[in-house]
Motif scaffolding. Structure first.
Motif, PDB file in Angstrom:
ATOM      1  N   ASN A 264      12.200 -71.036 -52.160  1.00 60.16           N
ATOM      2  CA  ASN A 264      12.109 -69.820 -51.368  1.00 60.16           C
ATOM      3  C   ASN A 264      13.472 -69.461 -50.770  1.00 60.16           C
ATOM      4  OD1 ASN A 264      11.618 -72.240 -49.857  1.00 60.16           O
ATOM      5  ND2 ASN A 264      11.076 -70.995 -48.086  1.00 60.16           N
ATOM      6  N   ILE A 265      13.760 -68.152 -50.722  1.00 57.37           N
ATOM      7  CA  ILE A 265      15.044 -67.697 -50.196  1.00 57.37           C
ATOM      8  C   ILE A 265      14.843 -66.500 -49.269  1.00 57.37           C
ATOM      9  CG2 ILE A 265      16.377 -68.550 -52.154  1.00 57.37           C
ATOM     10  CD1 ILE A 265      16.534 -65.683 -53.189  1.00 57.37           C
ATOM     11  N   ASP A 266      15.727 -66.404 -48.293  1.00 57.90           N
ATOM     12  CA  ASP A 266      15.748 -65.302 -47.343  1.00 57.90           C
ATOM     13  C   ASP A 266      16.436 -64.108 -48.016  1.00 57.90           C
ATOM     14  OD1 ASP A 266      16.384 -63.502 -45.283  1.00 57.90           O
ATOM     15  OD2 ASP A 266      16.755 -65.090 -43.827  1.00 57.90           O
ATOM     16  N   MET A 267      15.698 -63.018 -48.209  1.00 54.32           N
ATOM     17  CA  MET A 267      16.279 -61.867 -48.898  1.00 54.32           C
ATOM     18  C   MET A 267      17.443 -61.266 -48.123  1.00 54.32           C
ATOM     19  SD  MET A 267      13.139 -59.750 -50.679  1.00 54.32           S
ATOM     20  CE  MET A 267      14.319 -58.741 -51.602  1.00 54.32           C
ATOM     21  N   ARG A 268      17.327 -61.191 -46.808  1.00 53.85           N
ATOM     22  CA  ARG A 268      18.406 -60.606 -46.013  1.00 53.85           C
ATOM     23  C   ARG A 268      19.690 -61.413 -46.130  1.00 53.85           C
ATOM     24  NH1 ARG A 268      15.302 -58.815 -40.385  1.00 53.85           N
ATOM     25  NH2 ARG A 268      14.812 -56.669 -41.041  1.00 53.85           N
ATOM     26  N   GLN A 269      19.562 -62.719 -46.307  1.00 53.79           N
ATOM     27  CA  GLN A 269      20.745 -63.571 -46.384  1.00 53.79           C
ATOM     28  C   GLN A 269      21.328 -63.634 -47.785  1.00 53.79           C
ATOM     29  OE1 GLN A 269      20.085 -67.567 -44.987  1.00 53.79           O
ATOM     30  NE2 GLN A 269      22.111 -68.287 -45.598  1.00 53.79           N
ATOM     31  N   TYR A 270      20.475 -63.761 -48.809  1.00 54.81           N
ATOM     32  CA  TYR A 270      20.956 -64.030 -50.157  1.00 54.81           C
ATOM     33  C   TYR A 270      20.968 -62.815 -51.088  1.00 54.81           C
ATOM     34  CZ  TYR A 270      20.728 -68.988 -48.995  1.00 54.81           C
ATOM     35  OH  TYR A 270      20.931 -70.208 -48.418  1.00 54.81           O
ATOM     36  N   VAL A 271      20.013 -61.906 -50.927  1.00 55.73           N
ATOM     37  CA  VAL A 271      19.943 -60.763 -51.856  1.00 55.73           C
ATOM     38  C   VAL A 271      19.654 -59.470 -51.084  1.00 55.73           C
ATOM     39  CG1 VAL A 271      19.310 -62.086 -53.904  1.00 55.73           C
ATOM     40  CG2 VAL A 271      17.510 -61.333 -52.339  1.00 55.73           C
ATOM     41  N   PRO A 272      20.454 -59.136 -50.077  1.00 57.48           N
ATOM     42  CA  PRO A 272      20.159 -57.947 -49.268  1.00 57.48           C
ATOM     43  C   PRO A 272      20.152 -56.658 -50.087  1.00 57.48           C
ATOM     44  CG  PRO A 272      22.386 -58.743 -48.828  1.00 57.48           C
ATOM     45  CD  PRO A 272      21.695 -59.796 -49.637  1.00 57.48           C
ATOM     46  N   GLU A 273      20.904 -56.651 -51.187  1.00 55.90           N
ATOM     47  CA  GLU A 273      20.959 -55.454 -52.020  1.00 55.90           C
ATOM     48  C   GLU A 273      19.626 -55.168 -52.721  1.00 55.90           C
ATOM     49  OE1 GLU A 273      22.363 -58.964 -54.474  1.00 55.90           O
ATOM     50  OE2 GLU A 273      22.603 -58.223 -52.418  1.00 55.90           O
ATOM     51  N   LEU A 274      18.723 -56.140 -52.736  1.00 54.09           N
ATOM     52  CA  LEU A 274      17.433 -55.945 -53.390  1.00 54.09           C
ATOM     53  C   LEU A 274      16.341 -55.445 -52.434  1.00 54.09           C
ATOM     54  CD1 LEU A 274      17.221 -59.077 -55.737  1.00 54.09           C
ATOM     55  CD2 LEU A 274      18.041 -56.768 -56.267  1.00 54.09           C
ATOM     56  N   LEU A 275      16.661 -55.355 -51.148  1.00 56.78           N
ATOM     57  CA  LEU A 275      15.642 -54.920 -50.177  1.00 56.78           C
ATOM     58  C   LEU A 275      15.164 -53.497 -50.457  1.00 56.78           C
ATOM     59  CD1 LEU A 275      17.147 -56.423 -46.901  1.00 56.78           C
ATOM     60  CD2 LEU A 275      14.990 -57.079 -47.979  1.00 56.78           C
ATOM     61  N   GLY A 276      16.040 -52.678 -51.007  1.00 57.18           N
ATOM     62  CA  GLY A 276      15.642 -51.312 -51.331  1.00 57.18           C
ATOM     63  C   GLY A 276      14.607 -51.240 -52.429  1.00 57.18           C
ATOM     64  N   ASP A 277      14.448 -52.334 -53.194  1.00 61.19           N
ATOM     65  CA  ASP A 277      13.479 -52.358 -54.287  1.00 61.19           C
ATOM     66  C   ASP A 277      12.070 -52.686 -53.816  1.00 61.19           C
ATOM     67  OD1 ASP A 277      15.449 -51.731 -56.110  1.00 61.19           O
ATOM     68  OD2 ASP A 277      15.810 -53.797 -56.714  1.00 61.19           O
ATOM     69  N   ILE A 278      11.902 -53.024 -52.531  1.00 65.20           N
ATOM     70  CA  ILE A 278      10.562 -53.305 -52.005  1.00 65.20           C
ATOM     71  C   ILE A 278      10.205 -52.279 -50.919  1.00 65.20           C
ATOM     72  CG2 ILE A 278      10.563 -55.727 -52.646  1.00 65.20           C
ATOM     73  CD1 ILE A 278      11.252 -56.409 -49.740  1.00 65.20           C
ATOM     74  N   GLN A 279      10.531 -51.043 -51.238  1.00 63.89           N
ATOM     75  CA  GLN A 279      10.237 -49.913 -50.371  1.00 63.89           C
ATOM     76  C   GLN A 279       9.283 -48.958 -51.107  1.00 63.89           C
ATOM     77  OE1 GLN A 279      11.431 -49.519 -47.218  1.00 63.89           O
ATOM     78  NE2 GLN A 279      12.614 -51.412 -47.298  1.00 63.89           N
ATOM     79  N   PRO A 280       8.463 -48.187 -50.394  1.00 60.52           N
ATOM     80  CA  PRO A 280       8.358 -48.104 -48.938  1.00 60.52           C
ATOM     81  C   PRO A 280       7.595 -49.285 -48.343  1.00 60.52           C
ATOM     82  CG  PRO A 280       6.733 -46.678 -49.967  1.00 60.52           C
ATOM     83  CD  PRO A 280       7.582 -47.225 -51.078  1.00 60.52           C
ATOM     84  N   GLU A 281       7.869 -49.534 -47.068  1.00 56.17           N
ATOM     85  CA  GLU A 281       7.227 -50.636 -46.367  1.00 56.17           C
ATOM     86  C   GLU A 281       5.722 -50.398 -46.234  1.00 56.17           C
ATOM     87  OE1 GLU A 281       8.592 -53.364 -45.270  1.00 56.17           O
ATOM     88  OE2 GLU A 281      10.673 -53.017 -44.677  1.00 56.17           O
ATOM     89  N   ILE A 282       4.984 -51.488 -46.214  1.00 54.38           N
ATOM     90  CA  ILE A 282       3.563 -51.445 -45.861  1.00 54.38           C
ATOM     91  C   ILE A 282       3.480 -51.740 -44.366  1.00 54.38           C
ATOM     92  CG2 ILE A 282       1.304 -52.489 -46.222  1.00 54.38           C
ATOM     93  CD1 ILE A 282       2.310 -53.291 -49.031  1.00 54.38           C
ATOM     94  N   LEU A 283       2.906 -50.827 -43.603  1.00 60.67           N
ATOM     95  CA  LEU A 283       2.827 -51.015 -42.157  1.00 60.67           C
ATOM     96  C   LEU A 283       1.460 -51.552 -41.767  1.00 60.67           C
ATOM     97  CD1 LEU A 283       4.689 -47.913 -40.699  1.00 60.67           C
ATOM     98  CD2 LEU A 283       5.581 -50.164 -41.307  1.00 60.67           C
TER      99      LEU A 283
END
Length: 299
Positions: A97-116
């Protein structure tokens, strides 16, 4: 002593619903507010990650990332080979398991839009300092292979709600409702982690666990499971699997979260109680501010 918010166990839940095209209003009224787990079948249909986040993608682009599992360090490239070859008889170690913000922040846009999972996104609210969540990982990628299972039953850190989306492959979830907490035998050093191996339980040592009855459900690729805090849970994998976990905060668990931050800081700084008190007061105040904001927000 700081009071802890009690979460009433849901009534007579015998299975976890799978819902398609559910509105936020329905999600809040039927599952979030009564604290009932649910699987959303198409909430991520606009995510670029679905179909993109494959084992081959991560091996090619992020194979250098390394992770220590049970004293052995693996690169993600090495681990992908292990997870693809994994069997119940010889499972790949789990979890990688890896922290996306630390290791792959550029991929955070691929898990949008957020589920609230609430009337607003309190985890990413500008009034909540990021260091308040240092005891957990907000966006976390999990890699695993056939035969792997999460090593312990647990309730997530800081009493956060849980969201897990299957990006590649499926995963089986085992959820135990909050009223079954007396059967969980928590560890002395962490009351959110059970001493029990749920897949090989020692009933002589933990006899009450015989009474525990899990809700089991397989979450398929592209589906998202949402469940509230205080539900004990673990997972088992039957095929190569990549998922993303995301913690959630709302009005329902804000009190538990605030109190747990206070207790955590007191444990970390036992000689300096004045460090924890301001955090407790601040979180209580901003919780009220968020309540007011949400009162006037459209659902």
């Amino acid at each position: 002593m700081v009071a802890t918010t009690e979460v009433a166990p849901p009534k007579a839940i015998t299975q976890i619903d799978k819902r398609t095209n559910i509105s936020r209003k329905e999600l809040l009224a039927e599952y979030v507010e009564p604290a009932i787990p649910v699987v959303l079948t198409n909430a991520t249909h606009d995510w670029k990650a679905i179909g993109k986040f494959t084992p081959e993608f991560f091996k090619k682009n992020y194979g250098h990332i390394s992770k220590e599992i049970k004293g052995v360090t693996y690169t993600l490239s090495e681990y992908v080979d292990l997870m693809l070859a994994s069997t119940p008889e010889k499972p790949a170690p789990y979890p990688f398991n890896i922290d996306m913000r630390q290791y792959v922040p550029e991929l955070l846009g691929d898990i949008q839009p957020e589920i609230l999972y609430g009337k607003s996104d309190r985890v990413n609210h500008p009034l909540l300092p990021k260091f308040m969540l240092n005891a957990t990982t907000v966006y976390e990628l999990f890699f695993g292979g056939n035969g792997g299972y999460f090593p312990f039953l647990h309730v997530d850190a800081l009493f956060l709600h849980t969201q897990i989306t299957q990006l590649h492959g499926s995963k089986e979830f085992f959820l135990y409702s909050p009223d079954q907490a007396p059967y969980m035998y928590p560890r002395e050093d962490n009351d959110k982690i059970s001493q029990i191996d749920a897949f090989n339980p020692d009933y002589e040592k933990f006899p009450l666990f015989k009474k525990a009855k899990p809700l089991r459900i397989t979450v398929e690729e592209g589906e998202t499971i949402l469940f509230p805090t205080r539900w004990w849970h673990t997972t088992q994998i039957h095929e190569p699997c990549i998922s993303v976990g995301r913690v959630q905060l709302n009005a329902g668990n804000w009190g538990d979260f605030t109190d747990d931050i206070y207790k955590l800081w007191n444990r970390l700084h036992p000689g300096h109680p004045k460090l924890a008190a301001p955090a407790l007061i601040y979180n209580k105040v901003i919780g009220q501010v968020m309540n007011i904001q949400e009162k006037f927000s459209a659902v």
